[in-house]
Design a protein around this motif. Structure first.
Motif, short mmCIF file in Angstrom:
data_model
loop_
_atom_site.label_atom_id
_atom_site.label_comp_id
_atom_site.label_asym_id
_atom_site.label_seq_id
_atom_site.Cartn_x
_atom_site.Cartn_y
_atom_site.Cartn_z
N SER A 1 56.06 -86.01 -22.21
CA SER A 1 56.92 -85.20 -23.23
C SER A 1 55.98 -84.22 -23.79
O SER A 1 56.56 -83.14 -24.32
N GLU A 2 54.55 -84.37 -23.81
CA GLU A 2 53.73 -83.42 -24.65
C GLU A 2 53.68 -82.20 -23.74
O GLU A 2 54.00 -80.88 -24.18
N TYR A 3 53.73 -82.22 -22.24
CA TYR A 3 53.68 -81.22 -21.29
C TYR A 3 55.06 -80.31 -21.41
O TYR A 3 55.14 -79.11 -21.56
N MET A 4 56.06 -81.27 -21.40
CA MET A 4 57.45 -80.25 -21.40
C MET A 4 57.62 -79.80 -22.78
O MET A 4 58.34 -78.70 -22.88
N ALA A 5 57.49 -80.39 -23.92
CA ALA A 5 57.66 -79.92 -25.28
C ALA A 5 56.78 -78.81 -25.23
O ALA A 5 57.40 -77.48 -25.81
N ARG A 6 55.51 -78.39 -24.83
CA ARG A 6 54.62 -77.23 -25.26
C ARG A 6 55.15 -76.34 -24.23
O ARG A 6 55.17 -75.12 -24.89
N THR A 7 55.25 -76.76 -23.07
CA THR A 7 55.47 -75.58 -21.86
C THR A 7 56.62 -74.92 -22.34
O THR A 7 56.98 -73.51 -22.09
N LEU A 8 57.67 -75.64 -22.47
CA LEU A 8 59.08 -75.18 -22.85
C LEU A 8 59.28 -74.31 -24.23
O LEU A 8 59.67 -73.27 -24.14
N PHE A 9 58.61 -75.06 -25.13
CA PHE A 9 58.83 -74.36 -26.53
C PHE A 9 58.16 -72.85 -26.79
O PHE A 9 58.71 -72.08 -26.93
N PHE A 10 56.96 -72.77 -26.15
CA PHE A 10 56.16 -71.90 -26.41
C PHE A 10 56.36 -70.68 -25.38
O PHE A 10 55.78 -69.64 -25.56
N THR A 11 57.45 -70.65 -24.46
CA THR A 11 57.71 -69.80 -23.38
C THR A 11 59.29 -69.46 -23.62
O THR A 11 59.66 -68.73 -22.95
N SER A 12 59.80 -69.80 -24.80
CA SER A 12 61.12 -69.54 -25.22
C SER A 12 61.14 -68.64 -26.39
O SER A 12 60.25 -68.28 -27.12
N LEU A 13 62.45 -68.14 -26.66
CA LEU A 13 62.51 -67.54 -27.77
C LEU A 13 62.55 -68.07 -29.04
O LEU A 13 62.53 -67.16 -30.14
N LEU A 14 62.42 -69.43 -29.10
CA LEU A 14 62.06 -70.17 -30.32
C LEU A 14 60.75 -69.51 -30.73
O LEU A 14 60.53 -69.72 -32.01
N TYR A 15 59.80 -69.18 -29.81
CA TYR A 15 58.44 -68.63 -30.26
C TYR A 15 58.33 -67.38 -29.89
O TYR A 15 57.38 -66.84 -30.57
N LEU A 16 58.82 -67.00 -29.06
CA LEU A 16 58.45 -65.56 -28.49
C LEU A 16 59.57 -64.49 -29.03
O LEU A 16 60.69 -64.76 -29.37
N SER A 17 59.00 -63.14 -29.09
CA SER A 17 59.92 -61.97 -29.31
C SER A 17 60.61 -61.65 -28.18
O SER A 17 60.17 -62.06 -27.15
N THR A 18 61.73 -60.97 -28.34
CA THR A 18 62.63 -60.82 -27.06
C THR A 18 61.57 -59.75 -26.20
O THR A 18 61.87 -59.81 -24.84
#
Length: 456
Positions: A169-186
């Protein structure tokens, strides 16, 4: 030497290569004349060497430049060839798909790139990359020493891993969130999407073997015949199932949501009781988050349905099946909890999906998160179901079932898994929690077991 161009490694040249590559030689210490080298790859697709010295250890992986067709392995039966494929955990089945599926050695680039990015975001659960040589298609990385084993083999053996759901769950949460537009600019996101668009051949392979072939006549499909002949035909004739999988295929092809591993099954995870390491992201690209989550959850459910085939008089596996279901439930619940936690932490950041100037009230933020997570949950269930179906009536199966020697017993286990996967794919939007999914697994399993007992 490391930039001369492609040359297949062997024991002798590997020593020369290591000595000429400081990033590798420094990891092995000063004494490079006492190297112990063990080749553990298949020798055609991926050359994998474990290199140990008195001063350290590394794993060297080289993607082969050319892939000979599997048809040349004439001494193997059709079924044995696919068992070999699953054991190698590589890409040999591409050789059976003909010249329209050229697999280039450049796929090593995307594996190294994903390992580095996911390792940066979640270093506790991704082996460190020490060296990458694009011309040689060589990756040098941390050696996951014994007692690390492939998770799938541990599940077959009935071993409990108390930290598995916490770590995954830690791996999936961090890798998915921080490479998405929830964290990144377009701007940042599109730049990364463009980089991984080059991994097109492996994406097309997934499109075919997961979302297309199981639902049509294909020379590459196989199943436990004759026991599942009717079941495989039913999949190919199920129009409702085809409509659902078409929606998933479109999402897989069109939705660049986050940098996903792309092949996150239980053979892509190495474990001990206190360590979980994710390996082999050759299929990585920017795709739907639910694909990774679903792949992991779906493979846990496959392992659950396979347990009756591994049960013996001294161990009926009932307690272990409950551990698998508990782990499945915990994996999603912990993922959801951690994903929302990092979202809350960065809600005022520069992610372009939910601008803080718009979602500026706590209750609105909460509603946005709830809607996002339920949609992600349903995506994961759909992709997990599709992954289960392809492992039963598609081209590449799983050792969980294949290691059950009695074909009738194996087919009974596979049928239960297939029936649940079909139900999950069609009814996924009716489930509002993972607890409901786990309850449905138990219910369907028990119902079919009773039907089988009555028939006997």
């Amino acid at each position: 030497m490391a930039t001369e161009g492609f040359r297949p490694l062997d024991d002798k040249y590997l020593v020369e290569y290591i000595k000429a590559t400081p990033a590798l030689s420094l990891k092995l210490g000063e004494k490079l004349d006492d190297l112990q080298i063990k080749e553990v790859g298949d020798g055609n697709l991926n050359f994998v060497y474990i290199v140990v010295s008195s001063g350290g250890s590394v794993v060297i992986k080289q993607v082969a430049a050319a892939i000979p067709y599997l048809s040349s392995v004439s001494i193997l039966t059709h079924g044995e060839r696919w068992m070999l494929i699953e054991e190698l955990n590589a890409l040999p089945y591409v050789r059976c798909l003909g010249e329209s599926w050229p697999m280039t050695k450049e796929r090593a680039y995307f594996e190294a790139l994903a390992l580095k990015e996911h390792g940066r975001l979640c270093p506790a659960h991704v082996p460190e990359v020490y060296h990458f040589d694009c011309n040689m298609s060589v990756i040098g990385m941390r050696y996951l020493e014994p007692p690390h084993i492939i998770l799938r083999k541990g599940l077959i053996a009935g071993i409990e891993y108390p930290l598995l759901s916490e770590h995954m769950s830690e791996y999936m949460a961090r890798t998915l969130f921080f490479t998405s537009l929830l964290y990144l600019s377009t701007t940042e996101h599109k730049r990364s999407v463009a980089e991984f668009c080059g991994n097109v051949e492996l994406c097309r392979l997934t499109e075919q073997v997961v979302f297309s072939d199981p639902y049509r006549e294909s020379e590459y499909n196989r199943w436990t015949s004759p026991y599942l002949d009717t079941d495989a035909k039913a999949v190919r004739e199920d129009d409702a199932l085809k409509l659902e999988v078409a929606e998933l295929k479109s999402m897989f092809c069109e939705r660049a949501q986050a940098l996903i591993h792309g092949d996150l099954h239980t053979s892509s995870v190495m474990v001990t009781h206190d360590s979980t390491q994710i390996i082999d992201p050759e299929f990585a690209f920017y795709g739907p988050m639910g694909y990774d989550i679903g792949a992991f959850l779906g493979n846990l459910i496959l392992a659950f349905f396979a347990q009756d085939g591994h049960a013996v008089e001294a161990n009926d596996r009932k307690l272990y099946k409950e551990w698998i279901l508990r782990t499945t439930e915990e994996s999603w619940n912990l993922f959801k909890q951690k994903f929302i936690a990092v979202w809350d932490e960065h809600k005022d950041g520069h992610g372009d999906a939910y601008l803080p100037s718009i979602y500026n009230k706590p209750e609105l933020q909460h509603l946005a998160q709830e809607r996002y997570m339920i949609n992600l949950f349903h995506d994961a269930l759909g992709f997990g179901a599709a992954k289960m179906i392809r492992r039963i009536v598609g081209v590449a199966h799983v050792e969980d079932f294949e290691s059950i020697k009695d074909a009738r017993k194996r087919s009974d286990c596979e049928r239960r898994a297939l029936e649940f996967a079909k139900l999950l794919l069609k009814k996924r939007r009716q489930f509002q929690s993972i607890t409901e999914v786990v309850s449905a697994v138990r219910q369907l399993h028990d119902q079919i077991v009773e039907v089988i007992k009555f028939a006997l």
